[in-house]
Design an enzyme around this catalytic site. Structure first.
Site, PDB file in Angstrom:
ATOM      1  N   HIS A  98     -74.126  11.433  80.843  1.00 23.42           N
ATOM      2  CA  HIS A  98     -74.989  10.409  81.713  1.00 23.42           C
ATOM      3  C   HIS A  98     -75.724   9.943  80.830  1.00 23.42           C
ATOM      4  CE1 HIS A  98     -77.741   9.332  84.887  1.00 23.42           C
ATOM      5  NE2 HIS A  98     -78.584  10.247  84.198  1.00 23.42           N
ATOM      6  N   HIS A 100     -78.753   6.455  81.068  1.00 23.84           N
ATOM      7  CA  HIS A 100     -79.648   5.186  81.613  1.00 23.84           C
ATOM      8  C   HIS A 100     -79.645   4.031  81.003  1.00 23.84           C
ATOM      9  CE1 HIS A 100     -82.669   8.818  83.195  1.00 23.84           C
ATOM     10  NE2 HIS A 100     -81.263   8.996  83.355  1.00 23.84           N
ATOM     11  N   TYR A 125     -59.614  -5.165  80.972  1.00 27.68           N
ATOM     12  CA  TYR A 125     -59.766  -3.770  80.191  1.00 27.68           C
ATOM     13  C   TYR A 125     -60.701  -3.035  80.991  1.00 27.68           C
ATOM     14  CZ  TYR A 125     -57.078  -4.177  76.005  1.00 27.68           C
ATOM     15  OH  TYR A 125     -56.198  -4.234  75.137  1.00 27.68           O
TER      16      TYR A 125
END
Length: 224
Positions: A98, A100, A125
């Site tokens: 994860h 930002h 892609y």
């Protein structure tokens, strides 16, 4: 702790540190934003809460057993529940990232393409390496409701025959996963680059036509 293979734990520690350093050095993460985890046979490793991913210490990574009880390291990231639910919903997932990332957070602020697909399929892609990416409405960091929403997306897409590799959290950034670190990184990199391209072109490019999407599915097994 005794049920976890020490060599596997050591290898996962090294991999998480390597990935965190790479993400930081290339500008995908900043300050203490983001988290990384790895699935182990009998538990998980995850970065500590408020850890700077570019400066991780292997021995301080949080070690969690199969029941979700922390058995080593610093206090686990507040997103531990989310990571564990992703692993439970997708048996192929072994590594979760994860971040930002700037352009993907910016995309949520500027407006995504749709709630079911945050970006249009503008490059081959993107279709092949990323696939569908749903938007998860804003909730505070660590809110357990997010884990319910993400696992629900994973299960619905899998049932429809179009499994997903990522979601985008509104105002917080992407969560991606894969069978190993390299696969998860590839999804993150292609997803962020496509967001950058779409924003740079003022969100004007049309999606690839249906015929091109069908060709990518038939030739490369793309999940679209």
């Amino acid at each position: 702790m005794s049920t976890l293979d020490e060599h596997a734990v050591a290898a996962a520690r090294a991999e998480i540190v390597r990935v965190g350093t790479s993400l930081f050095d290339r500008g995908y993460v900043h300050a203490s934003a983001g988290n990384i985890s790895a699935r182990l046979d009998g538990g998980h490793l995850i970065t500590p809460t408020d850890a700077a991913l570019g400066f991780l210490s292997p021995e301080r990574l949080a070690l969690v057993d199969a029941d979700g009880t922390q058995v080593g390291g610093d206090r686990a990231s507040k997103t531990l529940t989310l990571h564990r639910r992703i692993y439970a919903a997708d048996p192929t997932a072994r590594f979760v990232i994860h971040t930002h990332s700037t352009h993907l957070v910016g995309l949520t602020l500027a407006g995504v393409w749709s709630a079911d697909d945050v970006l249009p399929p503008i490059t081959p892609y993107y279709v092949m390496k990323v696939g569908h990416v749903p938007l998860v409405p804003y909730h505070r960091p660590g809110d357990p409701v997010v884990a319910d929403l993400v696992s629900g997306h994973i299960e619905r897409r899998a049932a429809a025959g179009t499994p997903i590799r990522a979601v985008l959290l509104d105002r917080l950034g992407p969560v991606v996963w894969g069978p190993d670190a390299a696969s998860a990184l590839a999804v993150l990199e292609e997803l962020e680059e496509t967001a950058r391209l779409w924003l740079l072109t003022d969100r004007r490019p049309a999606p690839l036509p249906a015929s091109a999407l069908d060709e990518l599915k038939a030739t490369f097994g793309a999940s679209w």
